[in-house]
Each structure stands twice: as structure tokens, then as C-alpha cells.
Scaffold this motif. Structure first.
Motif, PDB file in Angstrom:
ATOM      1  N   LYS A   1      -6.333   1.444 -12.613  1.00 56.41           N
ATOM      2  CA  LYS A   1      -5.414   0.379 -12.226  1.00 56.41           C
ATOM      3  C   LYS A   1      -4.904   0.602 -10.800  1.00 56.41           C
ATOM      4  O   LYS A   1      -4.769  -0.354 -10.021  1.00 56.41           O
ATOM      5  CB  LYS A   1      -4.242   0.329 -13.213  1.00 56.41           C
ATOM      6  N   THR A   2      -4.639   1.862 -10.448  1.00 57.63           N
ATOM      7  CA  THR A   2      -4.153   2.172  -9.099  1.00 57.63           C
ATOM      8  C   THR A   2      -5.207   1.823  -8.054  1.00 57.63           C
ATOM      9  O   THR A   2      -4.894   1.244  -7.008  1.00 57.63           O
ATOM     10  CB  THR A   2      -3.797   3.667  -8.999  1.00 57.63           C
TER      11      THR A   2
ATOM     12  N   MET B   1       0.847  -1.187   0.000  1.00 57.13           N
ATOM     13  CA  MET B   1       0.000   0.000   0.000  1.00 57.13           C
ATOM     14  C   MET B   1       0.886   1.243   0.000  1.00 57.13           C
ATOM     15  O   MET B   1       1.798   1.360   0.815  1.00 57.13           O
ATOM     16  CB  MET B   1      -0.914   0.010   1.222  1.00 57.13           C
ATOM     17  N   GLU B   2       0.614   2.149  -0.921  1.00 60.83           N
ATOM     18  CA  GLU B   2       1.448   3.325  -1.093  1.00 60.83           C
ATOM     19  C   GLU B   2       0.671   4.591  -0.769  1.00 60.83           C
ATOM     20  O   GLU B   2      -0.564   4.647  -0.903  1.00 60.83           O
ATOM     21  CB  GLU B   2       1.984   3.398  -2.519  1.00 60.83           C
TER      22      GLU B   2
ATOM     23  N   GLN C   1      -1.403   5.911  -3.641  1.00 58.42           N
ATOM     24  CA  GLN C   1      -2.668   5.183  -3.803  1.00 58.42           C
ATOM     25  C   GLN C   1      -3.745   5.768  -2.897  1.00 58.42           C
ATOM     26  O   GLN C   1      -4.893   5.942  -3.313  1.00 58.42           O
ATOM     27  CB  GLN C   1      -2.472   3.703  -3.463  1.00 58.42           C
TER      28      GLN C   1
ATOM     29  N   SER D   1      -7.663  -0.340  -8.362  1.00 52.01           N
ATOM     30  CA  SER D   1      -7.814  -1.797  -8.322  1.00 52.01           C
ATOM     31  C   SER D   1      -6.696  -2.436  -7.510  1.00 52.01           C
ATOM     32  O   SER D   1      -6.931  -3.376  -6.736  1.00 52.01           O
ATOM     33  CB  SER D   1      -7.814  -2.365  -9.745  1.00 52.01           C
ATOM     34  N   ARG D   2      -5.475  -1.913  -7.660  1.00 46.86           N
ATOM     35  CA  ARG D   2      -4.348  -2.460  -6.907  1.00 46.86           C
ATOM     36  C   ARG D   2      -4.511  -2.179  -5.412  1.00 46.86           C
ATOM     37  O   ARG D   2      -4.175  -3.018  -4.574  1.00 46.86           O
ATOM     38  CB  ARG D   2      -3.036  -1.865  -7.422  1.00 46.86           C
ATOM     39  N   LEU D   3      -5.071  -1.007  -5.077  1.00 49.44           N
ATOM     40  CA  LEU D   3      -5.324  -0.688  -3.674  1.00 49.44           C
ATOM     41  C   LEU D   3      -6.353  -1.653  -3.091  1.00 49.44           C
ATOM     42  O   LEU D   3      -6.200  -2.147  -1.958  1.00 49.44           O
ATOM     43  CB  LEU D   3      -5.826   0.752  -3.557  1.00 49.44           C
ATOM     44  N   GLU D   4      -7.402  -1.932  -3.852  1.00 48.30           N
ATOM     45  CA  GLU D   4      -8.434  -2.866  -3.374  1.00 48.30           C
ATOM     46  C   GLU D   4      -7.839  -4.257  -3.171  1.00 48.30           C
ATOM     47  O   GLU D   4      -8.215  -4.973  -2.229  1.00 48.30           O
ATOM     48  CB  GLU D   4      -9.594  -2.902  -4.364  1.00 48.30           C
ATOM     49  N   GLU D   5      -6.898  -4.646  -4.030  1.00 46.80           N
ATOM     50  CA  GLU D   5      -6.232  -5.936  -3.859  1.00 46.80           C
ATOM     51  C   GLU D   5      -5.415  -5.945  -2.570  1.00 46.80           C
ATOM     52  O   GLU D   5      -5.398  -6.948  -1.839  1.00 46.80           O
ATOM     53  CB  GLU D   5      -5.318  -6.216  -5.050  1.00 46.80           C
ATOM     54  N   ASP D   6      -4.736  -4.813  -2.281  1.00 46.20           N
ATOM     55  CA  ASP D   6      -3.942  -4.720  -1.060  1.00 46.20           C
ATOM     56  C   ASP D   6      -4.834  -4.778   0.180  1.00 46.20           C
ATOM     57  O   ASP D   6      -4.476  -5.412   1.186  1.00 46.20           O
ATOM     58  CB  ASP D   6      -3.134  -3.412  -1.046  1.00 46.20           C
TER      59      ASP D   6
END
Length: 293
Positions: A34-35, A1-2, A5, A37-42
Motif C-alpha cells: 500500500k505504501t 510524499m513522505e 515512503q 502504491s501511494r508513492l506511485e500515486e504521488d
């Protein structure tokens, strides 16, 4: 997690519109999607409901948004607090040096201009100064010898001639200059072994081809001057006040005797605004003194 994000997430959550959020953030919409979606994955769970063209925070997203906003707010407060602490008026400076006598006047002038700055000064050997600046335990060092280590930068601020100081009544007291090897049999007053000035002086004695007869070793320039005046022996000294010196100072013809004081700091360590200002102040102070002299 960044962190990026999270900032993007707050904007999308506020607007609930991917295109508008991308425009406000000045980022391409596919990259923003995409950002998120990646946050939701994290996080491990969807934060938005996507139904047709609608894009809405769900229950999980609202709970997460509350925590993210609080976290970002705390981070911003921390940034401001650190910025204020690093500011000139509330800043602190930790300085290491082998001698204080060259710094007392500029230090006094700087504190008169910036009385709220907190100073901590450590008197240290060259080895200790090298360790302190490399470890980030001091902001900078004021040293008569360079510190030749990776990522250590320095700037020369004071070039000081080294003289031979003799007491009144000494056979050479009436002379203007001398070669160092003429003092081969005289009693010398020196610094303790390992002291930075003594390391430099030992190189000069070696170049002159003599082994001095030390009758006393000290760790402060003022002590050397006092002992020379008392008639205990002769010594290598800095200018000690120039023409107004109470000592008889003889120019040394050979070898060339000079000290080159430097301010050194670690390039990869953070320097507060106060420390940077003090460094620049010292450079300017000694430059003006050299021009006036």
C-alpha cells in the motif's frame, strides 16, 4: 510524499521482491504494498513492472531511484553535520543574563574543560530575556527572577542573601544586623529603573515601608560597591565575596532579603549538547559551592 515512503521504495527496488523487502523492513507485506502504491500515486506514474509474481523496476523507477538515493544520502550527510555542530566540542551557546559577576568563575571553569565551545552572551533586562528565550534567540537565561510564561522551564541554582552595604565611618558600620526601615533617611545607591535587581529591591523597600532617597543609579553591581566604599551612600547588595568583602555588610533582619538565581530555557526549543552540558555544569557548580559554603 513522505521520507518513510522513499526509504521503503529503496529497499523494495534493491530486492525487487515485496515479501523479502517486507521481512527486512519488519512490516506487513500488505502495508508495504500500500505504501509503494501511494508513492506511485504521488509521483504520478508506476515505478515497477508487475508481471505475474515478478516485481521489477521499470525505466521510470530506475530514474527515480537514482534521485531518491542521492536525496537520502544528502539528508544523512545533513543529519551528521548538524549532529556534529550540536556536539559538545564544536557546539555554541547563546546565553542572556542581567549580570555577569556571578557567572565569570563558572564560565571560566567550563571553558577550561571545553575550550572549543563558542559562547555568545547578551546582557539584557527581564523583558528582553523573556522575549529572547521565547523567540528562540538564546538557549537559556541566567536570571534573579523567574520567567513565568508557557513552556518556559527553570531550575534554581543560587540562593543569595541580600545585605545592606555601608561605607566605613557610617553610624551603623559597627553593627551586625539592621532593619531596613532604620535607613529611611539615608542616601541610597541603586540600580537604574527596570533593572532586575532594582525591581526586587523596590519590593523589599515597599515591604519595609520606606521610600529610599536615591542619589545615584547604576547598572553594574561593581559600580555600586565602588560608590559605597567612596562614601556616597548605602546600598542593597549581594554577598559580594562574603567574609572577605571590602564593604561593611549588615544582615537585614526585616524584611527577609534574598535573591534566587535561576537558569531558564524553553522546553520546546532545541538545546544543543553543549548548551545542555553547560546548564548541567552550572547546576553542579553552584550546588558544590553551596555545600562548601
Amino acid at each position: 510524499m513522505e521520507l518513510l515512503q522513499l526509504r521503503y521504495f529503496v529497499t523494495v527496488a534493491r530486492l525487487e521482491h515485496m515479501t523479502k523487502a517486507a521481512q527486512e523492513l519488519v512490516i506487513a507485506q500488505p502495508a508495504l504494498s500500500k505504501t509503494i502504491s501511494r508513492l506511485e500515486e504521488d509521483v504520478g506514474i508506476p515505478l515497477f513492472d508487475r508481471r505475474g509474481g515478478r516485481f521489477r523496476l521499470n525505466t521510470f523507477g530506475k530514474a527515480f531511484l537514482d534521485k531518491v538515493e542521492k536525496a537520502l544520502s544528502l539528508l544523512e550527510e545533513g543529519r551528521k553535520e548538524v549532529s556534529e555542530l550540536a556536539g559538545l566540542d564544536q557546539g555554541s551557546i547563546h546565553l542572556a543574563t542581567s549580570t555577569l559577576d556571578r557567572l565569570t568563575d563558572p564560565l571560566g571553569e567550563f571553558l577550561a574543560l571545553h575550550p572549543e565551545v563558542n559562547f555568545r552572551i547578551t546582557q539584557a533586562s527581564m523583558e528582553e530575556m523573556t522575549h529572547l528565550v521565547e523567540a528562540g534567540e538564546v538557549d537559556m537565561c541566567f536570571t534573579p527572577m523567574p520567567i513565568d510564561r508557557p513552556d518556559i522551564s527553570g531550575v534554581s541554582v543560587l540562593k543569595e542573601a541580600i545585605y545592606l552595604a555601608v561605607p566605613q565611618g557610617h553610624r551603623f558600620a559597627g553593627r551586625k544586623s539592621i532593619r531596613l526601615n532604620e535607613l529611611a533617611g539615608d542616601p541610597f545607591i541603586g540600580y537604574k529603573e527596570g533593572f532586575p535587581f532594582q525591581k526586587m529591591n523596590d519590593l523589599l523597600f515597599q515591604e519595609a515601608g520606606i521610600t529610599p532617597n536615591f542619589v545615584c543609579r547604576v547598572d553594574e553591581p561593581a559600580s555600586i560597591a565602588s560608590l559605597v566604599r567612596a562614601g556616597l551612600g548605602v546600598a542593597l547588595v549581594g554577598n559580594c565575596g562574603g567574609p572577605n568583602s571590602p564593604l561593611s555588610l549588615l544582615h537585614i533582619e526585616f524584611p527577609v532579603c534574598q535573591r534566587n538565581f535561576q537558569i531558564v530555557w524553553h522546553e520546546k526549543r532545541y538545546l544543543s549538547l553543549a548548551a545542555r552540558k553547560f546548564r548541567d555544569f552550572l547546576i553542579g557548580y553552584f550546588a558544590e559551592a553551596a555545600e562548601a559554603g
